[in-house]
Enzyme design. Structure first.
Site, mmCIF file in Angstrom:
data_model
loop_
_atom_site.group_PDB
_atom_site.id
_atom_site.type_symbol
_atom_site.label_atom_id
_atom_site.label_comp_id
_atom_site.label_asym_id
_atom_site.label_seq_id
_atom_site.Cartn_x
_atom_site.Cartn_y
_atom_site.Cartn_z
ATOM 1 N N TYR A 1 -12.889 -43.806 -28.059
ATOM 2 C CA TYR A 1 -11.934 -42.629 -28.400
ATOM 3 C C TYR A 1 -11.154 -42.038 -27.038
ATOM 4 C CZ TYR A 1 -13.813 -42.727 -33.087
ATOM 5 O OH TYR A 1 -14.100 -43.104 -34.415
ATOM 6 N N TYR B 1 -10.034 -39.524 -39.545
ATOM 7 C CA TYR B 1 -10.732 -38.439 -39.381
ATOM 8 C C TYR B 1 -11.149 -37.992 -37.923
ATOM 9 C CZ TYR B 1 -15.295 -40.121 -37.971
ATOM 10 O OH TYR B 1 -16.327 -40.798 -37.392
ATOM 11 N N ARG B 2 -10.647 -39.068 -37.174
ATOM 12 C CA ARG B 2 -11.175 -39.030 -35.575
ATOM 13 C C ARG B 2 -10.183 -39.764 -34.965
ATOM 14 N NH1 ARG B 2 -17.305 -39.915 -33.573
ATOM 15 N NH2 ARG B 2 -17.159 -39.307 -31.351
#
Length: 543
Positions: A122, A499-500
């Site tokens: 991420y 969701y992320r």
């Protein structure tokens, strides 16, 4: 310098500080000013750095080229250098965090808070927009309290799962931690704030959180839940407190800096039995999910179930060129052949039973029967002991610490690149099959492989699609970003939003949650951080 400048060159050029940024040598827009905070001239930046050094000590402010390099390191694609920090500052206490925020407000210096900066897949520690100074909370690494009777812990941001595990072992406390896949180097506080998951019955980390301490942009310290009550003894025992529940506001947001986190620990069960179910066909994905769902809903399988695709599994310990040497996406046939050699199926489903011998003896036949009815082969330690993939998941499902899954970043070469796309869907077989087919179609268009897995909760599942690429290849890095954006767009059209997400796609994912949601977040941001100094752009939230 040219448009093909390397990321390292960008960092060295742009993070060298105010003196270098003001020279004529950096006229190219890819150079130094690109990483300076927006609207902050070199003199103001230099003055802010000087003030920060007075707060935390000169050795804990990183504003030159070489010391900034670690904070700019990421596995995710950033072909245009849009996520490069201006430096970093590492406070050691709440008081120093307050002082750093005061400098930020006065100077207009944006701060990007991180705990350990290991948000792999991420963006690691890299900010949502270039020029932010990383607020590195690694020095705040105290385990403040562990209640041996209640099984609760209160920790600071710099505490890792390894630290907490070692504490429990040293004090001989009968509790398990719950970890994400790279637990030893990850912060429980940081992972919880990203609403990460683990693989024991305590795998929903935010649900198992209880109480926060937050420093707001103006320096106000807020303790949530029961923590704001004078002489409270229930801060880590009761989540809700009185009035609006606000803890969720500080997850995946930029509304404050969380400096303490309470969490619940899982009592070690008397008996633990791990399972793997092996299916040999990709098309089996739908019936696997439909078989799992009722057991998760009624909690007969109490932990988050991992359904791992064979290509993802193989990437942990194998390199792509051992299996497939063509540029186009590796075929299912090639993956199946290698999977069979290693005792794996095309889908490998991991779950565990916890409790007493009597409980497990009663539940196991029911679960076995359901999986066997799908054509799956139900396996235990008796059949799989020593298999590295089984042993890895056996460890995870009891809170074990391992870094083995980091190996996937080397799938396409030594210049490891990885970005995770994590769309959410209901735990229904038909939607799972459709997601798998769409992912393979889009990845195939760009010659990437489907390295995917599903984490199945009570009624939902997270589809974890790891796009693995060679970060040493600029063209492939750019293609990886384009592929990720196409997946986000096309999955979103079907209602499957993430969701992320990685720092490079935060605005894009936020746009899928609608204008009303965006405006509400903007109003909260304006109220709590009117100067916009905390993590502008985080989760798509800005003034």
């Amino acid at each position: 310098m040219t448009g093909t400048v390397s990321r390292r060159d960008l960092i060295r050029a742009g993070a060298a500080g105010a003196a270098l940024a003001s020279t004529s040598a950096f006229a190219n827009p890819l150079d130094g000013p690109r990483m300076m905070p927006p609207g902050l001239g070199s003199d103001r930046f230099a003055a802010a750095v000087k003030e920060l050094r007075a707060v935390v000590g000169a050795e804990w402010v990183f504003a030159d080229a070489d010391s900034t390099l670690p904070y700019a390191s990421t596995f995710t694609p950033d072909p245009d250098g849009k996520h490069l920090p201006s430096g970093a500052v590492a406070p050691a206490s709440v008081e120093e965090v307050q002082a750093v925020l005061k400098v930020a407000n006065t100077s207009g210096l944006p701060l990007w808070p991180v705990s350990t900066g290991k948000n792999m897949g991420y963006g690691n520690a890299t900010p949502a927009t270039s020029g932010q100074m990383v607020l590195d909370l690694k020095r705040m690494n105290r385990i403040i309290e562990v209640d041996a009777e209640l099984g609760t812990a209160l920790v600071e941001p710099g505490v890792t799962y390894q630290d907490l595990h070692d504490y429990l072992q040293a004090h001989k406390l009968p509790y398990w931690i719950d970890v994400p896949t790279v637990g030893p180097i990850v912060s429980p506080l940081g992972n919880t704030l990203e609403r990460g998951v683990g693989y024991t019955p305590y795998g929903d980390h935010f649900f198992m959180q209880c109480g926060m301490e937050v420093v707001l942009a103006d320096g106000t310290v807020v303790r949530t839940g029961m923590g704001s009550v004078k002489n409270s003894t229930t801060w880590q025992a009761f989540k809700w407190g009185y009035g609006p529940y606000i803890d969720g506001l500080f997850t995946q947001s930029n509304f404050g800096v969380v400096t303490k986190l309470g969490m619940w620990l899982m009592p070690a069960p008397p008996v633990y039995k791990p399972f793997m179910v092996r299916h040999m066909e990709v098309a089996d994905v739908a019936k696997i999910v439909d078989a799992i769902r009722p057991f998760r809903m009624n909690n007969l399988i109490p932990n988050c179930v991992l359904m791992m695709g064979a290509a993802y599994q193989l990437a942990m310990f194998k390199r792509r060129d051992e299996i497939w040497t063509e540029k186009r996406s590796v075929t299912d046939e090639a993956i199946r052949a290698e999977a069979v050699k290693n005792g794996l199926g095309m889908w490998n489903t991991y779950f565990a039973l916890y409790g007493t011998d009597e409980i497990i003896a009663a539940v196991e036949p029911i679960v076995r029967g359901a999986f066997e009815a799908t054509g799956g082969e139900v396996l235990t330690e008796k059949e799989m002991s020593g298999n590295p993939w089984f042993e890895h998941h056996k460890s995870l499902m009891r809170g074990g610490l391992t870094l083995e899954e980091i190996g996937i970043v080397r799938w396409r070469g030594p210049g490891g690149g990885m970005i995770c796309f994590a769309p959410v869907a209901p735990a229904k077989g038909a939607e799972t099959a459709a997601q798998t087919a769409l992912a393979k179609e889009i990845l195939g268009k760009y010659d990437f492989d489907y390295n995917g897995a599903f984490a199945i909760g009570g009624r939902e599942l997270h589809h974890l699609i790891f796009l693995l690429f060679d970060k040493d290849d600029p063209a492939e890095e750019r293609k990886a970003q384009q592929c990720t954006e196409e997946m986000i767009h096309r999955f979103g059209e079907k209602g499957w939003a993430a969701y992320r997400t990685a720092v490079s796609t935060m605005d894009l994912v936020a746009s899928q949650y609608g204008e009303a949601n965006r405006l509400l977040n903007q109003r909260l941001k304006a109220a709590l951080d009117p100067n916009g100094v905390i993590a502008p752009g985080k989760s798509g939230i800005s003034l």
